[in-house]
Design an enzyme around this catalytic site. Structure first.
Site, short mmCIF file in Angstrom:
data_model
loop_
_atom_site.label_atom_id
_atom_site.label_comp_id
_atom_site.label_asym_id
_atom_site.label_seq_id
_atom_site.Cartn_x
_atom_site.Cartn_y
_atom_site.Cartn_z
N LYS A 155 -15.27 11.81 -94.17
CA LYS A 155 -14.47 11.09 -95.17
C LYS A 155 -13.02 11.15 -94.73
O LYS A 155 -12.62 12.08 -94.02
CB LYS A 155 -14.62 11.75 -96.55
CG LYS A 155 -14.40 10.77 -97.69
CD LYS A 155 -15.62 9.90 -97.89
CE LYS A 155 -15.45 8.94 -99.04
NZ LYS A 155 -16.73 8.28 -99.36
P1 NAD Z 1 -12.25 0.94 -106.22
O1 NAD Z 1 -10.90 1.44 -105.86
O2 NAD Z 1 -12.66 -0.40 -105.77
O3 NAD Z 1 -12.46 1.02 -107.81
C1 NAD Z 1 -12.22 2.16 -108.56
C2 NAD Z 1 -12.23 1.74 -110.02
O4 NAD Z 1 -12.16 2.91 -110.84
C3 NAD Z 1 -11.04 0.87 -110.42
O5 NAD Z 1 -11.49 -0.12 -111.31
C4 NAD Z 1 -10.12 1.84 -111.16
O6 NAD Z 1 -9.26 1.20 -112.09
C5 NAD Z 1 -11.16 2.69 -111.84
N1 NAD Z 1 -10.69 3.97 -112.36
C6 NAD Z 1 -9.94 4.91 -111.74
N2 NAD Z 1 -9.73 5.95 -112.56
C7 NAD Z 1 -10.39 5.66 -113.72
C8 NAD Z 1 -10.55 6.34 -114.97
N3 NAD Z 1 -10.02 7.53 -115.17
N4 NAD Z 1 -11.28 5.73 -115.94
C9 NAD Z 1 -11.84 4.53 -115.73
N5 NAD Z 1 -11.73 3.85 -114.58
C10 NAD Z 1 -11.00 4.40 -113.59
O7 NAD Z 1 -13.27 2.04 -105.67
P2 NAD Z 1 -14.83 1.86 -105.38
O8 NAD Z 1 -14.99 1.56 -103.94
O9 NAD Z 1 -15.44 0.99 -106.41
O10 NAD Z 1 -15.34 3.36 -105.57
C11 NAD Z 1 -15.68 3.89 -106.83
C12 NAD Z 1 -16.54 5.12 -106.63
O11 NAD Z 1 -17.73 4.78 -105.89
C13 NAD Z 1 -15.89 6.26 -105.83
O12 NAD Z 1 -16.38 7.50 -106.32
C14 NAD Z 1 -16.40 6.03 -104.42
O13 NAD Z 1 -16.36 7.20 -103.63
C15 NAD Z 1 -17.83 5.61 -104.75
N6 NAD Z 1 -18.50 4.87 -103.67
C16 NAD Z 1 -17.96 3.74 -103.16
C17 NAD Z 1 -18.64 3.05 -102.17
C18 NAD Z 1 -18.12 1.76 -101.60
O14 NAD Z 1 -18.85 1.12 -100.82
N7 NAD Z 1 -16.94 1.28 -101.97
C19 NAD Z 1 -19.86 3.54 -101.68
C20 NAD Z 1 -20.40 4.69 -102.24
C21 NAD Z 1 -19.72 5.34 -103.25
#
Ligand code: NAD
Length: 425
Positions: A118
């Site tokens: 990561k």
């Molecule tokens: P992103 O930055 O696209 O979206 C994050 C979202 O969470 C945003 O809408 C933000 O406003 C919201 N957020 C942040 N703090 C918050 C809170 N306290 N309450 C409510 N909403 C809140 O990120 P993402 O890529 O969608 O990733 C989200 C999660 O999924 C992370 O834990 C990431 O590690 C995990 N993840 C992502 C992927 C990927 O392919 N992008 C793959 C596996 C896991």
């Protein structure tokens, strides 16, 4: 057991430290179940390589800021390290280490030949202009350049990064190499060798996991989603497309609620225009905490770690929690949810769709080949369903939670790889 989770003073408990303590606790449970010896357990609890870098960024007004960046390769025993890059002001070395460790178990669980990694930069990307973001990305990549490469460590998008970030990384790496190296990152735009279907892959996997865990037709099943970013928004969309009624979603601005069901496509269009869910006309505003307490069938945390804790877990009414985010449920909350009969489909299983399609993208890049979106979707479906089936049967056979079973499988495969390879020298 030689790896203990030490007690800490409140000042030492950052969200990142909490995430790492959770990851170590989950590993400890799996190690005990598998009967791993102390030496191997310690090795699996310790990242293989960690790099902290200072990243100077030239701002538009000529000032120079310096931010901290990290890349951690937790384990490379089964193949090159794989894992996203996060741009978030709260990220630190502990959080990045926890996320890298979860990537190791996730890749082993779904049977793809990768280790876990990561990266992170402690910065708020929404406070930077596009040109500042590009300079920051390129300089960060330059600092971690010796660690990454298509056969060594392959980054992908995570919180605060996207396809454009991956395109800059691919370009920076390729310019240094002197030729195009598309396989150095996944989650790229399709024109640069990105896989068709990668942008929705994590969310598609969340949908597959949720529908498998429901075990019945999803018509009318109610859903609340925390986080409306890359994972949460499309998970909401795909669950709605499958027949679920998504009644509430949130992002950092707040939550919105419509008991009759949200029109997710319309809400996504609103967010694309306004940048936030709050203010959406066809729903009521809701507090962040209230979303977790709604009387829904399914809760999908898809934001950050530590969303469901011992404080709010007793008020969770959903029967099923499907973890789109990494580490959203603390071990204390896990116990409370289990005692209340709530089933949790754990992160390393539920959100594995992203890394599965990343793997397919990398295979295509290494072969200079491209599969159709239908082919990618079919392979994603197969791998997700097979991993879900394995976890479910092991959990039933050994009276484990789905998280414990997923860790026993993932950790067990990595331990086996170490044992087969032996210790050099
Ligand atoms: P992103 O930055 O696209 O979206 C994050 C979202 O969470 C945003 O809408 C933000 O406003 C919201 N957020 C942040 N703090 C918050 C809170 N306290 N309450 C409510 N909403 C809140 O990120 P993402 O890529 O969608 O990733 C989200 C999660 O999924 C992370 O834990 C990431 O590690 C995990 N993840 C992502 C992927 C990927 O392919 N992008 C793959 C596996 C896991």
């Amino acid at each position: 057991m030689s790896v203990m989770v030490p007690s800490r003073t409140p000042a030492q408990i950052t969200p990142g430290r909490q995430a790492l303590d959770s990851a170590l606790y989950q590993l400890g449970q799996a190690a005990e179940h598998l009967g791993l010896d102390d030496g191997l357990h310690t090795m699996l609890a310790t990242p293989r390589r960690s790099l902290t870098v200072s990243v100077p960024v030239r701002r538009e007004d000529g000032r120079m800021d310096v931010v901290q960046g990290y890349r951690v390769q937790h384990n490379v025993s089964r193949g090159p390290a794989k894992g996203g890059i996060r741009f978030h002001p709260g990220t630190d070395i502990h959080e990045v280490t926890a996320l890298a460790m979860w990537m190791t178990w996730k890749c082993a669980l779904v049977g793809i030949p990768y280790g876990g990694a990561k990266g992170g930069v402690a910065v708020d990307p929404t406070a930077l202009t596009t040109r500042e973001l590009e300079r920051l990305t390129r300089r960060y990549v330059n600092e971690i350049l010796p660690m990454i490469g298509p056969e060594k460590d392959i980054p992908a998008p995570d919180v605060g990064t996207d396809e454009q970030t991956m395109a800059w990384i691919m370009d920076t790496y390729s310019v240094n190499a002197g030729y195009a190296v598309p396989g150095v990152v996944t989650g790229k735009p399709a024109t640069l060798g990105g896989s068709l279907g990668r942008s929705g892959a994590t969310s598609r996997g969340v949908q597959i996991a949720a529908l498998s865990a429901l075990g019945h037709a999803p018509d009318g099943v109610t859903v609340a989603v925390q986080g409306f970013g890359k994972v949460g928004a499309l998970a909401a969309q795909y669950l709605a497309d499958a027949g679920c009624r998504v009644v509430a979603v949130s992002d950092v601005s707040g939550a919105v609620h419509a008991p009759g069901g949200l029109d997710i496509a319309d809400l996504r269009a609103w967010v694309a225009e306004s940048g936030q869910v709050l203010g959406y006309r066809h729903a009521d505003a809701l507090g962040h905490d209230e979303l977790f307490e709604l009387d829904v069938d399914v809760l999908v945390p898809a934001a950050l770690e530590g969303a469901i804790t011992e404080t709010n877990a007793p008020r969770v009414r959903a029967r099923l929690v499907v973890e789109g985010a990494n580490g959203p449920t603390t071990p204390e909350a896990d116990e409370i949810l289990a005692a209340n009969g709530t089933v949790v489909v754990p992160d390393i299983l539920a959100n594995a769709g992203g890394v599965i399609v990343s793997y397919l993208e990398w295979v295509q890049n290494m072969q200079a080949y491209s599969w159709s979106e239908g082919e990618v979707g079919r392979r994603l479906h197969e791998l997700m369903q097979s991993a879900y089936g394995e976890v479910k049967s092991l959990a039933a056979e050994r009276a484990l939670s789905l998280r414990q079973a997923a860790h026993v499988i993932g950790v067990g495969r990595v331990a086996e790889a170490h044992q087969m390879r032996g210790l050099y020298p």
